[in-house]
Design a protein around this motif. Structure first.
Motif, PDB file in Angstrom:
ATOM      1  N   ALA A   7       2.255  -1.002  11.471  1.00 30.79           N
ATOM      2  CA  ALA A   7       2.323  -1.723  10.198  1.00 30.79           C
ATOM      3  C   ALA A   7       0.901  -2.010   9.732  1.00 30.79           C
ATOM      4  O   ALA A   7       0.075  -2.509  10.504  1.00 30.79           O
ATOM      5  CB  ALA A   7       3.097  -3.020  10.351  1.00 30.79           C
ATOM      6  N   MET A   8       0.649  -1.658   8.477  1.00 28.71           N
ATOM      7  CA  MET A   8      -0.670  -1.878   7.896  1.00 28.71           C
ATOM      8  C   MET A   8      -0.544  -2.729   6.641  1.00 28.71           C
ATOM      9  O   MET A   8       0.476  -2.668   5.944  1.00 28.71           O
ATOM     10  CB  MET A   8      -1.318  -0.542   7.530  1.00 28.71           C
ATOM     11  N   GLU A   9      -1.580  -3.473   6.372  1.00 29.93           N
ATOM     12  CA  GLU A   9      -1.639  -4.280   5.155  1.00 29.93           C
ATOM     13  C   GLU A   9      -2.566  -3.566   4.175  1.00 29.93           C
ATOM     14  O   GLU A   9      -3.623  -3.078   4.557  1.00 29.93           O
ATOM     15  CB  GLU A   9      -2.179  -5.664   5.488  1.00 29.93           C
ATOM     16  N   ALA A  10      -2.134  -3.504   2.913  1.00 25.75           N
ATOM     17  CA  ALA A  10      -2.938  -2.881   1.865  1.00 25.75           C
ATOM     18  C   ALA A  10      -3.150  -3.876   0.735  1.00 25.75           C
ATOM     19  O   ALA A  10      -2.241  -4.618   0.378  1.00 25.75           O
ATOM     20  CB  ALA A  10      -2.231  -1.634   1.328  1.00 25.75           C
ATOM     21  N   ALA A  11      -4.342  -3.877   0.177  1.00 30.33           N
ATOM     22  CA  ALA A  11      -4.650  -4.722  -0.978  1.00 30.33           C
ATOM     23  C   ALA A  11      -4.515  -3.869  -2.228  1.00 30.33           C
ATOM     24  O   ALA A  11      -5.251  -2.906  -2.409  1.00 30.33           O
ATOM     25  CB  ALA A  11      -6.072  -5.267  -0.862  1.00 30.33           C
ATOM     26  N   TRP A  12      -3.539  -4.207  -3.085  1.00 28.53           N
ATOM     27  CA  TRP A  12      -3.248  -3.402  -4.275  1.00 28.53           C
ATOM     28  C   TRP A  12      -3.579  -4.195  -5.532  1.00 28.53           C
ATOM     29  O   TRP A  12      -3.070  -5.288  -5.727  1.00 28.53           O
ATOM     30  CB  TRP A  12      -1.770  -3.016  -4.276  1.00 28.53           C
ATOM     31  N   LEU A  13      -4.386  -3.629  -6.404  1.00 29.43           N
ATOM     32  CA  LEU A  13      -4.801  -4.263  -7.644  1.00 29.43           C
ATOM     33  C   LEU A  13      -3.922  -3.767  -8.786  1.00 29.43           C
ATOM     34  O   LEU A  13      -3.719  -2.567  -8.948  1.00 29.43           O
ATOM     35  CB  LEU A  13      -6.261  -3.914  -7.934  1.00 29.43           C
ATOM     36  N   VAL A  14      -3.359  -4.704  -9.553  1.00 32.28           N
ATOM     37  CA  VAL A  14      -2.500  -4.372 -10.690  1.00 32.28           C
ATOM     38  C   VAL A  14      -3.087  -5.057 -11.926  1.00 32.28           C
ATOM     39  O   VAL A  14      -3.301  -6.264 -11.921  1.00 32.28           O
ATOM     40  CB  VAL A  14      -1.047  -4.852 -10.469  1.00 32.28           C
ATOM     41  N   ARG A  15      -3.289  -4.280 -12.973  1.00 28.21           N
ATOM     42  CA  ARG A  15      -3.860  -4.818 -14.213  1.00 28.21           C
ATOM     43  C   ARG A  15      -2.779  -4.990 -15.280  1.00 28.21           C
ATOM     44  O   ARG A  15      -1.753  -4.327 -15.249  1.00 28.21           O
ATOM     45  CB  ARG A  15      -4.943  -3.882 -14.735  1.00 28.21           C
ATOM     46  N   SER A  61       2.893 -12.177  -0.951  1.00 27.78           N
ATOM     47  CA  SER A  61       1.437 -12.053  -1.019  1.00 27.78           C
ATOM     48  C   SER A  61       1.026 -11.461  -2.357  1.00 27.78           C
ATOM     49  O   SER A  61       0.813 -10.257  -2.479  1.00 27.78           O
ATOM     50  CB  SER A  61       0.923 -11.160   0.110  1.00 27.78           C
ATOM     51  N   ALA A  62       0.950 -12.298  -3.357  1.00 29.17           N
ATOM     52  CA  ALA A  62       0.519 -11.841  -4.669  1.00 29.17           C
ATOM     53  C   ALA A  62      -0.118 -13.005  -5.414  1.00 29.17           C
ATOM     54  O   ALA A  62       0.325 -14.145  -5.294  1.00 29.17           O
ATOM     55  CB  ALA A  62       1.706 -11.294  -5.461  1.00 29.17           C
ATOM     56  N   TYR A  63      -1.148 -12.676  -6.177  1.00 30.72           N
ATOM     57  CA  TYR A  63      -1.857 -13.687  -6.953  1.00 30.72           C
ATOM     58  C   TYR A  63      -2.228 -13.082  -8.298  1.00 30.72           C
ATOM     59  O   TYR A  63      -2.772 -11.973  -8.356  1.00 30.72           O
ATOM     60  CB  TYR A  63      -3.122 -14.133  -6.205  1.00 30.72           C
ATOM     61  N   VAL A  64      -1.911 -13.778  -9.370  1.00 32.60           N
ATOM     62  CA  VAL A  64      -2.224 -13.303 -10.723  1.00 32.60           C
ATOM     63  C   VAL A  64      -3.215 -14.260 -11.372  1.00 32.60           C
ATOM     64  O   VAL A  64      -3.007 -15.470 -11.364  1.00 32.60           O
ATOM     65  CB  VAL A  64      -0.954 -13.204 -11.600  1.00 32.60           C
ATOM     66  N   ALA A  65      -4.285 -13.694 -11.918  1.00 35.11           N
ATOM     67  CA  ALA A  65      -5.262 -14.456 -12.695  1.00 35.11           C
ATOM     68  C   ALA A  65      -5.783 -13.551 -13.796  1.00 35.11           C
ATOM     69  O   ALA A  65      -6.122 -12.388 -13.543  1.00 35.11           O
ATOM     70  CB  ALA A  65      -6.412 -14.924 -11.806  1.00 35.11           C
ATOM     71  N   ALA A  66      -5.823 -14.083 -15.016  1.00 31.81           N
ATOM     72  CA  ALA A  66      -6.361 -13.355 -16.172  1.00 31.81           C
ATOM     73  C   ALA A  66      -5.699 -11.990 -16.348  1.00 31.81           C
ATOM     74  O   ALA A  66      -6.362 -10.999 -16.650  1.00 31.81           O
ATOM     75  CB  ALA A  66      -7.873 -13.207 -16.047  1.00 31.81           C
ATOM     76  N   GLY A  67      -4.391 -11.931 -16.120  1.00 30.57           N
ATOM     77  CA  GLY A  67      -3.655 -10.686 -16.336  1.00 30.57           C
ATOM     78  C   GLY A  67      -3.862  -9.622 -15.282  1.00 30.57           C
ATOM     79  O   GLY A  67      -3.401  -8.494 -15.431  1.00 30.57           O
ATOM     80  N   THR A  68      -4.557  -9.969 -14.200  1.00 25.34           N
ATOM     81  CA  THR A  68      -4.808  -9.030 -13.110  1.00 25.34           C
ATOM     82  C   THR A  68      -4.263  -9.625 -11.820  1.00 25.34           C
ATOM     83  O   THR A  68      -4.454 -10.813 -11.554  1.00 25.34           O
ATOM     84  CB  THR A  68      -6.315  -8.748 -12.963  1.00 25.34           C
ATOM     85  N   ALA A  69      -3.590  -8.789 -11.046  1.00 26.78           N
ATOM     86  CA  ALA A  69      -2.981  -9.279  -9.802  1.00 26.78           C
ATOM     87  C   ALA A  69      -3.541  -8.553  -8.590  1.00 26.78           C
ATOM     88  O   ALA A  69      -3.886  -7.374  -8.652  1.00 26.78           O
ATOM     89  CB  ALA A  69      -1.471  -9.078  -9.854  1.00 26.78           C
ATOM     90  N   LEU A  70      -3.590  -9.280  -7.492  1.00 28.90           N
ATOM     91  CA  LEU A  70      -3.871  -8.704  -6.181  1.00 28.90           C
ATOM     92  C   LEU A  70      -2.593  -8.888  -5.382  1.00 28.90           C
ATOM     93  O   LEU A  70      -2.130 -10.017  -5.186  1.00 28.90           O
ATOM     94  CB  LEU A  70      -5.040  -9.421  -5.501  1.00 28.90           C
ATOM     95  N   VAL A  71      -2.009  -7.774  -4.953  1.00 29.94           N
ATOM     96  CA  VAL A  71      -0.743  -7.802  -4.222  1.00 29.94           C
ATOM     97  C   VAL A  71      -0.984  -7.255  -2.818  1.00 29.94           C
ATOM     98  O   VAL A  71      -1.564  -6.178  -2.655  1.00 29.94           O
ATOM     99  CB  VAL A  71       0.338  -6.950  -4.939  1.00 29.94           C
ATOM    100  N   GLY A  72      -0.555  -8.007  -1.823  1.00 23.85           N
ATOM    101  CA  GLY A  72      -0.634  -7.552  -0.440  1.00 23.85           C
ATOM    102  C   GLY A  72       0.628  -6.792  -0.089  1.00 23.85           C
ATOM    103  O   GLY A  72       1.726  -7.347  -0.125  1.00 23.85           O
TER     104      GLY A  72
END
Length: 122
Positions: A7-15, A61-72
C-alpha cells in the motif's frame, strides 16, 4: 519467493474544485484513468484517511484552499514472487510510479500474503 500486498500513499493535486467531495472524486478518477491508460488496472485506488488531531477519528485525506485541493490517495498492488519485503516495495513503486509520473509516492504498509489469503482473494 513470496507474495506481498503493498500500500502506497500518493499526493494528488486537483485544481478548480469547490468542495472536498468533488476533489476526491476527481483525484480518484484521474489516478484510475492514468493507471488504466498504462494497463495497470490491477492497482486499487482509494482515498486515504487522516486521524483528527483532536479526537483521533479518521476523516478523508483532502484539503481545499483557493479552489485547489490536495488529496491523499492510497494505492494498493499485489506483488508476486518477490525476494523480500524491500524488493516487493521497489517493484510496487516502479510499477505505479511509471504510470503516475510526477506524483509523490511513499510506501505506508507492506503485508506478506500467505496461501490462504491469496485463495480467498481469487
Amino acid at each position: 519467493m513470496t507474495d506481498y500486498l503493498v500500500a502506497m500513499e500518493a499526493a494528488w493535486l486537483v485544481r478548480d474544485v469547490d468542495n472536498i467531495d468533488d476533489a476526491i472524486g476527481v483525484a480518484v478518477s484521474e489516478a484510475g484513468k492514468r493507471l488504466n491508460d498504462q494497463d495497470k488496472s490491477y492497482v486499487e485506488v482509494n482515498v486515504g484517511a487522516t486521524g483528527c488531531p483532536a479526537c483521533g477519528e479518521p476523516f478523508d485525506s483532502a484539503y481545499v484552499a483557493a479552489g485547489t485541493a490536495l488529496v491523499g490517495l492510497v494505492l494498493e498492488i499485489d506483488v508476486f514472487n518477490a525476494d523480500g519485503q524491500q524488493h516487493a516495495e521497489r517493484i510496487a513503486k516502479s510499477e505505479v510510479g511509471g504510470a503516475l509520473r510526477d506524483v509523490p509516492l511513499s510506501v505506508v504498509e507492506t503485508i506478506e500474503l500467505d496461501g490462504d489469503e491469496e485463495q480467498a482473494a481469487s
